[in-house]
Design a protein around this motif. Structure first.
Motif, PDB file in Angstrom:
ATOM      1  N   PHE A  79       0.751  -1.024   0.094  1.00  0.00           N
ATOM      2  CA  PHE A  79       0.108  -0.011   0.077  1.00  0.00           C
ATOM      3  C   PHE A  79       0.888   1.118  -0.082  1.00  0.00           C
ATOM      4  O   PHE A  79       1.818   1.320   0.829  1.00  0.00           O
ATOM      5  CB  PHE A  79      -0.822  -0.066   1.189  1.00  0.00           C
ATOM      6  CG  PHE A  79      -2.056  -1.179   1.317  1.00  0.00           C
ATOM      7  CD1 PHE A  79      -2.952  -0.960   0.726  1.00  0.00           C
ATOM      8  CD2 PHE A  79      -1.860  -2.424   1.812  1.00  0.00           C
ATOM      9  CE1 PHE A  79      -4.169  -1.968   0.650  1.00  0.00           C
ATOM     10  CE2 PHE A  79      -2.438  -3.320   1.650  1.00  0.00           C
ATOM     11  CZ  PHE A  79      -3.780  -3.094   1.359  1.00  0.00           C
ATOM     12  N   VAL A  80       0.656   2.102  -0.871  1.00  0.00           N
ATOM     13  CA  VAL A  80       1.392   3.290  -0.983  1.00  0.00           C
ATOM     14  C   VAL A  80       0.528   4.359  -0.976  1.00  0.00           C
ATOM     15  O   VAL A  80      -0.745   4.452  -1.809  1.00  0.00           O
ATOM     16  CB  VAL A  80       2.406   3.302  -2.310  1.00  0.00           C
ATOM     17  CG1 VAL A  80       3.277   2.388  -1.939  1.00  0.00           C
ATOM     18  CG2 VAL A  80       1.488   3.288  -3.471  1.00  0.00           C
ATOM     19  N   PRO A  81       0.934   5.803  -0.899  1.00  0.00           N
ATOM     20  CA  PRO A  81       0.057   6.982  -0.676  1.00  0.00           C
ATOM     21  C   PRO A  81      -0.349   7.101  -2.437  1.00  0.00           C
ATOM     22  O   PRO A  81       0.317   6.977  -3.293  1.00  0.00           O
ATOM     23  CB  PRO A  81       0.859   8.161  -0.506  1.00  0.00           C
ATOM     24  CG  PRO A  81       1.767   7.405   0.342  1.00  0.00           C
ATOM     25  CD  PRO A  81       2.024   6.081  -0.195  1.00  0.00           C
ATOM     26  N   CYS A  82      -1.624   7.268  -2.729  1.00  0.00           N
ATOM     27  CA  CYS A  82      -2.123   7.565  -4.032  1.00  0.00           C
ATOM     28  C   CYS A  82      -1.922   9.125  -4.324  1.00  0.00           C
ATOM     29  O   CYS A  82      -2.701   9.964  -3.840  1.00  0.00           O
ATOM     30  CB  CYS A  82      -3.723   7.394  -4.060  1.00  0.00           C
ATOM     31  SG  CYS A  82      -4.320   7.415  -5.584  1.00  0.00           S
ATOM     32  N   ALA A 106     -11.506  11.290  -4.859  1.00  0.00           N
ATOM     33  CA  ALA A 106     -12.087  11.668  -3.833  1.00  0.00           C
ATOM     34  C   ALA A 106     -13.665  11.784  -3.845  1.00  0.00           C
ATOM     35  O   ALA A 106     -14.402  11.413  -3.087  1.00  0.00           O
ATOM     36  CB  ALA A 106     -11.540  12.820  -3.232  1.00  0.00           C
ATOM     37  N   SER A 107     -14.082  12.724  -4.904  1.00  0.00           N
ATOM     38  CA  SER A 107     -15.450  12.947  -4.895  1.00  0.00           C
ATOM     39  C   SER A 107     -16.304  11.663  -5.206  1.00  0.00           C
ATOM     40  O   SER A 107     -17.373  11.604  -4.732  1.00  0.00           O
ATOM     41  CB  SER A 107     -15.692  13.871  -6.132  1.00  0.00           C
ATOM     42  OG  SER A 107     -15.210  13.554  -7.362  1.00  0.00           O
ATOM     43  N   LEU A 108     -15.734  10.594  -5.927  1.00  0.00           N
ATOM     44  CA  LEU A 108     -16.245   9.346  -6.291  1.00  0.00           C
ATOM     45  C   LEU A 108     -16.453   8.604  -5.162  1.00  0.00           C
ATOM     46  O   LEU A 108     -17.540   8.059  -4.861  1.00  0.00           O
ATOM     47  CB  LEU A 108     -15.250   8.619  -7.617  1.00  0.00           C
ATOM     48  CG  LEU A 108     -15.894   7.486  -8.155  1.00  0.00           C
ATOM     49  CD1 LEU A 108     -16.980   7.890  -8.975  1.00  0.00           C
ATOM     50  CD2 LEU A 108     -14.829   6.773  -8.696  1.00  0.00           C
ATOM     51  N   PHE A 109     -15.438   8.544  -4.181  1.00  0.00           N
ATOM     52  CA  PHE A 109     -15.619   7.825  -2.832  1.00  0.00           C
ATOM     53  C   PHE A 109     -16.925   8.562  -2.147  1.00  0.00           C
ATOM     54  O   PHE A 109     -17.490   7.797  -1.358  1.00  0.00           O
ATOM     55  CB  PHE A 109     -14.422   7.714  -2.203  1.00  0.00           C
ATOM     56  CG  PHE A 109     -13.471   6.898  -2.580  1.00  0.00           C
ATOM     57  CD1 PHE A 109     -13.811   5.442  -2.679  1.00  0.00           C
ATOM     58  CD2 PHE A 109     -12.203   7.399  -3.183  1.00  0.00           C
ATOM     59  CE1 PHE A 109     -12.689   4.453  -3.014  1.00  0.00           C
ATOM     60  CE2 PHE A 109     -11.363   6.273  -3.693  1.00  0.00           C
ATOM     61  CZ  PHE A 109     -11.651   4.894  -3.500  1.00  0.00           C
ATOM     62  N   SER A 155     -10.465   4.155  -0.178  1.00  0.00           N
ATOM     63  CA  SER A 155     -10.914   5.297   0.208  1.00  0.00           C
ATOM     64  C   SER A 155     -10.137   6.140   1.558  1.00  0.00           C
ATOM     65  O   SER A 155     -10.518   7.192   1.572  1.00  0.00           O
ATOM     66  CB  SER A 155     -12.280   5.085   0.821  1.00  0.00           C
ATOM     67  OG  SER A 155     -12.344   3.879   1.976  1.00  0.00           O
ATOM     68  N   ASN A 156      -9.088   5.496   1.934  1.00  0.00           N
ATOM     69  CA  ASN A 156      -8.355   5.813   2.998  1.00  0.00           C
ATOM     70  C   ASN A 156      -6.892   6.973   2.319  1.00  0.00           C
ATOM     71  O   ASN A 156      -6.378   7.190   2.767  1.00  0.00           O
ATOM     72  CB  ASN A 156      -7.614   5.215   3.900  1.00  0.00           C
ATOM     73  CG  ASN A 156      -6.745   4.105   3.419  1.00  0.00           C
ATOM     74  OD1 ASN A 156      -6.811   3.978   2.096  1.00  0.00           O
ATOM     75  ND2 ASN A 156      -6.161   3.366   4.198  1.00  0.00           N
ATOM     76  N   GLY A 157      -6.913   6.814   1.111  1.00  0.00           N
ATOM     77  CA  GLY A 157      -6.098   7.771   0.268  1.00  0.00           C
ATOM     78  C   GLY A 157      -4.912   6.973  -0.051  1.00  0.00           C
ATOM     79  O   GLY A 157      -3.967   7.273  -0.697  1.00  0.00           O
ATOM     80  N   THR A 158      -4.926   5.507  -0.185  1.00  0.00           N
ATOM     81  CA  THR A 158      -3.575   4.843  -0.441  1.00  0.00           C
ATOM     82  C   THR A 158      -4.200   3.909  -1.799  1.00  0.00           C
ATOM     83  O   THR A 158      -5.428   3.782  -1.975  1.00  0.00           O
ATOM     84  CB  THR A 158      -3.490   3.915   0.660  1.00  0.00           C
ATOM     85  OG1 THR A 158      -4.340   2.904   1.065  1.00  0.00           O
ATOM     86  CG2 THR A 158      -3.024   4.486   1.891  1.00  0.00           C
ATOM     87  N   GLU A 159      -3.161   3.274  -2.424  1.00  0.00           N
ATOM     88  CA  GLU A 159      -3.379   2.492  -3.390  1.00  0.00           C
ATOM     89  C   GLU A 159      -2.386   1.367  -3.505  1.00  0.00           C
ATOM     90  O   GLU A 159      -1.748   1.404  -2.820  1.00  0.00           O
ATOM     91  CB  GLU A 159      -3.306   3.293  -4.962  1.00  0.00           C
ATOM     92  CG  GLU A 159      -1.782   3.680  -5.169  1.00  0.00           C
ATOM     93  CD  GLU A 159      -1.662   4.136  -6.516  1.00  0.00           C
ATOM     94  OE1 GLU A 159      -1.449   3.592  -7.456  1.00  0.00           O
ATOM     95  OE2 GLU A 159      -1.552   5.415  -6.801  1.00  0.00           O
ATOM     96  N   SER A 160      -2.692   0.085  -4.255  1.00  0.00           N
ATOM     97  CA  SER A 160      -1.937  -0.977  -4.367  1.00  0.00           C
ATOM     98  C   SER A 160      -2.305  -1.424  -5.851  1.00  0.00           C
ATOM     99  O   SER A 160      -3.024  -0.948  -6.443  1.00  0.00           O
ATOM    100  CB  SER A 160      -2.537  -2.113  -3.230  1.00  0.00           C
ATOM    101  OG  SER A 160      -1.590  -3.148  -3.508  1.00  0.00           O
TER     102      SER A 160
END
Length: 400
Positions: free
Chosen positions: A148-151, A158-161, A223-228
């Motif tokens: 997991f890394v910061p997106c 953000a608006s989509l979530f 939704s916490n701002g991370t991606e993988s």
């Protein structure tokens, strides 16, 4: 009438001879005739320098060894006196090994090589030498982990979530429990709930064959701002293992419904041109003219980090030789445009053999130069790619 007693029954005449019992002669004692067996065993020992083996292939040796094995369990005094070579003592000194007995450390082999090097084993080298197989040590150490890394471009999602969370809270969207062992096929634009977080499938890379089955590399935004960027098979397993996992149903009735693609975001990305560093004799001579054309919305270095284990990258590391940024252009559409534009330069006989001995034909490699891809990218930016074509004979982009 009272029933007759046993005495009355046995006192009556035995008309049919039913009570006449004929005793079978008792089997001879193992030691009867033991001296003659000892004589045969002694003769065998003098000829071969060993006792007869009860498991021998020869019928005569097997028979003699079986009888001798029975005799030595309880030898008679007569047998001991006739034993001039002390064969009974040899048997008594044998120690039968059991799986319950402790074994000396020196007797335990350290590796398969120690076992196969035993003089008692006659193993052909072809049976123990593996070919066309990646060593286990290399397979167990992946070049890339889907951490997991910061997106960096989370502002696009953000608006989509927020919209999805409001729809779930208000009952406008439904989250369905994922059944154990359910076969899940994530698509770009799909929403899931995993480990209590909304998970959005932002990108699904080109198809590849991994582990003998079709697979894809995903870009999953949380939704916490991370991606993988897990493999689709790994992401599917994580959903199956999570008892709280949910899939959020899409709007519309199917792919033909206009609302079906409501959640899908057309992401811009990066066009990359990669050169293979494969040492395969069929690929190495072509490394200066054979290039992979790909488009990704994630960091290019992460996309190619696991190239050595990915058939899409010819199961070898690659070198990124050129990148071209996209602005306000759909990643998937640009990739399709480029692959169709250079289709005439696609090698027809390019294939690799994976570690499952399956023949894989990657479709993203072309006989082009990086500058050709750069020219095509510029034509896409100005919307004029349809006015040109790639001439394979002259290796130039020419006007139609």
């Amino acid at each position: 009438m009272p029933r007759p007693t046993l005495d009355e029954i046995f006192s009556e005449p035995d008309e049919f001879g039913l009570l006449t019992v004929k005793l079978k002669p008792r089997a001879a004692s193992p030691n009867s005739g033991g001296v003659s067996i000892l004589t045969d065993v002694t003769r065998f020992y003098e000829q071969h320098g060993r006792l007869p083996d009860p498991s021998a292939h020869s019928h005569e040796e097997m028979r003699l060894g079986t009888i001798w094995e029975s005799l030595v369990k309880s030898p008679s005094d007569e047998l001991r006196q006739a034993d001039r070579l002390g064969l009974l003592k040899i048997e008594e000194q044998k120690v039968a090994l059991s799986w319950r007995d402790e074994v000396n450390d020196d007797d335990i082999p350290d590796s398969l090589d120690d076992i196969f090097s035993d003089d008692g084993l006659d193993v052909q080298p072809e049976l123990v030498q593996l070919k066309h197989v990646t060593p286990a040590a290399e397979r167990q150490v992946p070049d890339h982990r889907a951490d997991f890394v910061p997106c960096k471009d989370f502002d696009q999602f953000a608006s989509l979530f927020e919209t999805m969370q409001q729809a779930l809270d208000g009952g406008a969207r439904e989250a369905t429990l994922i059944e154990k062992w359910a076969v899940i096929e994530p698509l770009e634009g799909d929403f899931f709930i995993r480990s209590g977080l909304l998970a959005y499938i932002a990108e699904k890379s080109e198809s590849t064959q991994r582990g003998g089955a079709r697979d894809h590399r995903l870009r999953v935004i949380f939704s916490n701002g991370t991606e993988s960027d897990p493999l689709m098979s790994s992401f599917r397993k994580s959903l199956n293992d999570d008892k709280t996992a949910r899939v959020i149903q899409r709007l519309g009735l199917g792919p033909l419904d206009p609302d079906w693609e409501t959640d899908k975001v057309s992401l811009s990305g990066t066009i990359y041109v990669a050169r293979s560093l494969s040492e395969d004799p069929a690929i190495k001579p072509q490394r200066e003219i054979l290039y992979k054309i790909g488009v990704t919305s994630q960091d290019v270095r992460r996309r190619v980090a696991d190239a050595r284990n990915d058939p899409t990258f010819l199961l070898a590391p690659v070198e990124i030789v050129a990148t071209y940024e996209l602005q306000n252009l759909s990643r998937s559409k640009v990739e399709n445009l480029l692959h169709r534009f250079f289709d005439v330069a696609r090698p027809g006989e390019l294939f690799i053999i994976d570690r499952f001995s399956k023949r894989i034909r990657p479709r993203e490699w072309f006989y082009v130069l990086p500058e050709h891809v750069g020219q095509a990218a510029q034509l896409i930016r100005v919307g004029q790619l349809h006015l040109y074509r790639y001439d394979r004979d002259t290796q130039k982009i020419v006007r139609r």
